[in-house]
Each structure stands twice: as C-alpha cells, then as structure tokens.
Write an enzyme that holds these catalytic residues in place. Structure first.
Site, mmCIF file in Angstrom:
data_model
loop_
_atom_site.group_PDB
_atom_site.id
_atom_site.type_symbol
_atom_site.label_atom_id
_atom_site.label_comp_id
_atom_site.label_asym_id
_atom_site.label_seq_id
_atom_site.Cartn_x
_atom_site.Cartn_y
_atom_site.Cartn_z
ATOM 1 N N ARG A 277 0.748 -1.262 0.009
ATOM 2 C CA ARG A 277 -0.072 0.239 0.004
ATOM 3 C C ARG A 277 0.820 1.195 -0.042
ATOM 4 O O ARG A 277 0.435 2.182 -0.576
ATOM 5 C CB ARG A 277 -0.904 0.051 1.160
ATOM 6 C CG ARG A 277 -2.249 -0.849 0.842
ATOM 7 C CD ARG A 277 -3.127 -1.196 1.942
ATOM 8 N NE ARG A 277 -4.296 -1.668 1.714
ATOM 9 C CZ ARG A 277 -5.339 -2.042 2.454
ATOM 10 N NH1 ARG A 277 -5.046 -1.979 3.664
ATOM 11 N NH2 ARG A 277 -6.298 -2.839 2.111
ATOM 12 N N LYS B 137 -19.374 -18.641 0.110
ATOM 13 C CA LYS B 137 -20.626 -18.635 0.325
ATOM 14 C C LYS B 137 -21.417 -17.828 -0.378
ATOM 15 O O LYS B 137 -21.109 -16.925 -0.997
ATOM 16 C CB LYS B 137 -20.934 -18.198 1.830
ATOM 17 C CG LYS B 137 -20.656 -19.017 2.942
ATOM 18 C CD LYS B 137 -21.059 -18.600 4.237
ATOM 19 C CE LYS B 137 -20.752 -19.602 5.428
ATOM 20 N NZ LYS B 137 -21.231 -18.817 6.624
ATOM 21 N N GLY C 92 -9.745 -10.422 -1.251
ATOM 22 C CA GLY C 92 -8.556 -10.877 -0.356
ATOM 23 C C GLY C 92 -8.183 -12.305 -0.808
ATOM 24 O O GLY C 92 -6.836 -12.562 -1.093
ATOM 25 N N GLY D 266 -13.210 -4.388 0.236
ATOM 26 C CA GLY D 266 -14.808 -3.967 0.577
ATOM 27 C C GLY D 266 -15.085 -3.109 -0.629
ATOM 28 O O GLY D 266 -16.405 -3.513 -1.163
HETATM 29 P P1 ADP Z 1 -12.388 -13.286 -1.520
HETATM 30 O O1 ADP Z 1 -11.862 -13.001 -0.360
HETATM 31 O O2 ADP Z 1 -11.508 -13.473 -2.678
HETATM 32 O O3 ADP Z 1 -13.541 -12.406 -1.787
HETATM 33 P P2 ADP Z 1 -13.811 -15.702 -0.461
HETATM 34 O O4 ADP Z 1 -13.456 -15.087 0.889
HETATM 35 O O5 ADP Z 1 -15.506 -15.348 -0.665
HETATM 36 O O6 ADP Z 1 -13.036 -14.903 -1.353
HETATM 37 O O7 ADP Z 1 -13.751 -16.911 -0.436
HETATM 38 C C1 ADP Z 1 -12.474 -17.697 -0.174
HETATM 39 C C2 ADP Z 1 -12.583 -18.886 0.678
HETATM 40 O O8 ADP Z 1 -13.590 -19.821 -0.038
HETATM 41 C C3 ADP Z 1 -11.534 -19.830 0.711
HETATM 42 O O9 ADP Z 1 -10.989 -19.681 2.061
HETATM 43 C C4 ADP Z 1 -11.713 -21.028 0.349
HETATM 44 O O10 ADP Z 1 -10.885 -21.995 0.733
HETATM 45 C C5 ADP Z 1 -13.098 -21.155 0.428
HETATM 46 N N1 ADP Z 1 -13.897 -22.265 -0.776
HETATM 47 C C6 ADP Z 1 -13.816 -22.239 -2.032
HETATM 48 N N2 ADP Z 1 -14.247 -23.315 -2.577
HETATM 49 C C7 ADP Z 1 -14.506 -24.110 -1.472
HETATM 50 C C8 ADP Z 1 -15.410 -25.390 -1.110
HETATM 51 N N3 ADP Z 1 -15.646 -26.160 -2.242
HETATM 52 N N4 ADP Z 1 -15.550 -25.677 0.050
HETATM 53 C C9 ADP Z 1 -15.002 -25.011 1.061
HETATM 54 N N5 ADP Z 1 -14.659 -23.833 1.013
HETATM 55 C C10 ADP Z 1 -14.345 -23.498 -0.188
#
Ligand code: ADP
Ligand code: MG
Length: 398
Positions: free
Chosen positions: A37, A199, A356, A379
């Site tokens: 940053r 999710k 992230g 965010g």
């Molecule tokens: P970002 O931070 O890029 O927005 P998210 O926080 O939404 O991404 O998602 C990342 C998480 O999703 C990771 O920790 C990854 O392990 C989890 N993940 C991805 N696919 C699966 C799966 N099939 N089952 C459980 N966890 C998963």
C-alpha cells in the site's frame, strides 16, 4: 465516468495538495510487514511534487472509532513510507493539527511531504462531518483522492472534503477506476465473470448485478454447491447453504432472461476430510456420496471453462474455484488462473480480479503480475462488483 486527474491541475507551484491515501498497512512488532500500500502512494506524491506542489497525506489506521488510541498512530508508518518515497516525510500529530486549526499557524515549518495523524482519531471522520472536512481543507489548496480501498465509505476525508477543494483522482485511484471501467463499466464483450469463494450469502448482490451485465457467469467454489443442490444434485457433506435454494434458482432464472450463460462444475473433486492432501477422487456430479465434500472443480470443468475464456474479451474474477489453500484442491483455481493469464498475455483477454483470498490465490498460481489489473481493495472492490456507486468516487465525478 468523468473525473479529473492530477495532470488537469496544471502547475502546482506554491500549492499544497491534501491527498487521501491508504496507509492501513499490516504491522509486526512496530514495523511495516507488507509495504504494497505504501508503494501505491508513490506515483501520486511524485506527480504532485513534479508539478511543483507539496503534499499532506491523510489516512486512517485501524479502527480507533473517534478516539486517540496511541497503538493506532500513523507515526510508526512514516519511516517506511519515507524509505519508499525516497525522501524525507514529516509528521503532523493531532495536537499540532488542533493548534493549527485553532490559530491558523504552524508552530514548526512543514516539510514538502507530510503525513497527518490517523483521521479516525476524530469522531467526525466516520460521520462525514462537514466541520472536520473544513479543517482538513485548511491543510491545502487542492484535494486528491488516491484511496480506492476507502471509496465505499462516505467519510470526511473521502467525501465531504472533496466538495470543499478542487478534487481529482490520484494516480493509483485513476488507474484502478480505468481498469474497473474497462471491466464492467464499458467493457468489450463477451464478458465473463468468475464468482467463487465460500458462500452464496456473502455474494448475493454481486451475483444479482453480474447476471444482468455479463455474457458468461462462472460460479465456482463452495457457492457452486448451493446452486448444484438447488438443481437437484446431491452434494453430500459439502459446504452448502440449503436454505438459499430458492434464491439460487431465482438467480439462475434471472440469468436466463438476461441472456447470461451460467456455468457450473460438471465434474468435482471430493474428499471426506477437510485438509491438505486428504484422500480424494475426481467424479462426475451425479456420483457424490453422503459423507463426501466437494472441495474443488474437476479437470473436465477446467477444460470447458478455459474454452469459455477463450471466446471472451473481458474477464472479471472474484473468489477461488475451490479450497485453494489446501493442495491438491487448488487445481481448478490454478488451472483457470493460468488459462486466463495466458490469454491476457496474448492480448485477447482483459483480466481484472479482486478480493482478499482471490489475490492470494492468483499469487499462489503465479499469475498475479500477468493480469491486466488486480485490485487490492477488499470491500470497495466487492461493492463495485455489486454495481453500487462508491461515495468517494461519486464525489470526484461532481
Ligand atoms: P475473496 O476473499 O476473494 O472474496 P471468499 O472469501 O469469498 O473470497 O472465498 C474464499 C474462501 O472460499 C477460501 O477460504 C476457500 O477455501 C473457500 N472455498 C472455496 N471453495 C470451497 C469449497 N468447495 N468448500 C469449502 N470452502 C471453499
Ligand atoms: Mg475472503
């Protein structure tokens, strides 16, 4: 998207720019442990000083919630910043600032580049207080916002202040806005979006927005399980939000009416343990057993999705395709990332990604440098993917 840049301000000799930046860096034992940053601040400081101007940097650090919390002082960040800027950087404590605001005089000479203490020491920062913004405005003649990562918040230093001085986008912010505009604002079609991660519930608004904007939507990661379940497949012990079945079906319906092609995994990698190197098996979708968890998309899926990327001009990506932190469940994420970066390299696909875990996953795949643009704004990036107007950006457009 009409906003001015530093170059539009012309000669800045004798003028000082009040520049909102992101100095919210990770610290370990009083030292900056990741200076990404801080590096992003340099182009703007260089541009202002090259135009003859001086700089006061405004930034928040942590969440002191309107109180002076000594552990959240920006002072320890100053030496690391000076090192990266290659110049002396002065510091304005909150006492110094309060005195100046009270009598209009500095009791010490300002340096050409200064950092003001944590803006969130002031309660008016997070309430977008006009009086605090007016005090910030006394620090200079023009306002530069270079903190895209804070642009989703209407705070005194990101929003109210922009209305009090001539306001422009800084170099890093300008590059980010341009890249994002090329990806979802006025993109070259066909556009493909990859939305993965854990999710559906955390990315509902993203999905709702994207199905109306993109030509292809790839749903991966844990959230794909919810869609597969909604379509009647058994997902065993997978991460799955069964209560969102109707929501998932509604999104699929909305995609259909909007002419958006939704792509879900056709083969999957399953395991009975959620850990690295767990015994695993690639199988077709209809073969998932009771105790099995889908932890990644399979090779057929990756091959098919790479084909989708090939016919597209623009890619926007948020969320990994599987549990990429645990080998070998990183395979689909790495495979698709490599396919994207090869097309990006060849000049046929504009590639923009953010989030992230996504940034970590792309770094893990070794393609971080090859993407057209990677946003480190958590965010703000997601709100932009939701199609929301970001107050800090809107203020620059007026
Ligand atoms: P970002 O931070 O890029 O927005 P998210 O926080 O939404 O991404 O998602 C990342 C998480 O999703 C990771 O920790 C990854 O392990 C989890 N993940 C991805 N696919 C699966 C799966 N099939 N089952 C459980 N966890 C998963
Ligand atoms: Mg995350």
């Amino acid at each position: 998207m009409a906003f001015k840049r530093i170059s539009d301000l012309g000669d800045l000799t004798g003028k000082r720019a009040v520049v909102r930046v992101d100095l919210n860096v990770p610290m370990q034992n009083g030292k900056v442990s990741d200076d990404t940053r801080l590096q992003a601040v340099k182009p703007t400081v260089d541009a202002v000083t090259a135009a003859g101007g001086e700089v006061v940097l405004l930034a928040h650090f942590g969440r002191p919630k309107g109180h002076v919390v000594p552990e959240m002082s920006l002072r320890p960040v100053v030496p690391a910043l000076a090192n990266i800027l290659g110049r002396e950087v002065g510091f304005i404590s909150n006492e110094d600032f309060d005195k100046y605001v009270a009598n209009g005089e500095w009791h010490f000479p300002l340096k050409p580049v200064m950092v003001l203490e944590n803006t969130r020491y002031y309660p008016g920062e997070e309430t977008n207080d006009a009086a605090l913004a007016a005090n910030f405005a006394k620090l200079g003649d023009v306002y530069v916002n270079d903190a895209f990562s804070a642009a989703h918040r209407a705070h005194a230093s990101t929003e109210a202040l922009a209305k009090l001085l001539p306001a422009v986008a800084g170099e890093t912010m300008g590059a980010e806005l341009e890249a994002l505009n090329n990806a979802l604002g006025v993109p070259e079609h066909p556009v493909v979006a990859v939305v993965g991660g854990a999710k559906v519930s955390s990315k509902l608004a993203v999905l709702e927005n994207l199905v109306e904007k993109v030509d292809h939507l790839i749903i991966g990661g844990g959230m794909a399980n919810t869609f597969l379940f909604a379509q009647g497949f058994s997902v065993g012990a997978s991460l799955c939000e069964k209560d969102l079945k109707d929501t998932a079906l509604r999104i699929l319906e909305k995609a259909k009416t909007s002419g958006c092609n939704v792509h879900l995994p056709t083969d999957v990698v399953v395991a009975t343990e959620f850990k690295a190197h767990a015994t695993n098996e690639v199988k077709s979708l209809d073969k998932v057993l009771e105790g099995e968890m889908i932890l990644d998309a399979g090779p057929d899926t990756v091959a098919a999705l790479s084909g989708v990327l090939q016919v597209c001009k623009t890619l926007v990506w948020n969320g990994p395709m599987g549990a990429f932190e645990m080998e070998p469940f990183d395979a689909a994420t790495v495979g698709l990332a490599k396919a994207a970066s090869a097309l990006s390299d060849a000049g046929s696909l504009l590639t923009v990604a953010g989030g992230g875990d996504t940034v970590a996953a792309l770094a893990h795949a070794g393609v971080k440098e090859k993407f057209t643009h990677i946003s480190t704004a958590g965010g703000a990036f997601l709100e932009w993917m939701e199609g929301k107007a970001l107050p800090g950006v809107v203020a620059l457009e007026q």
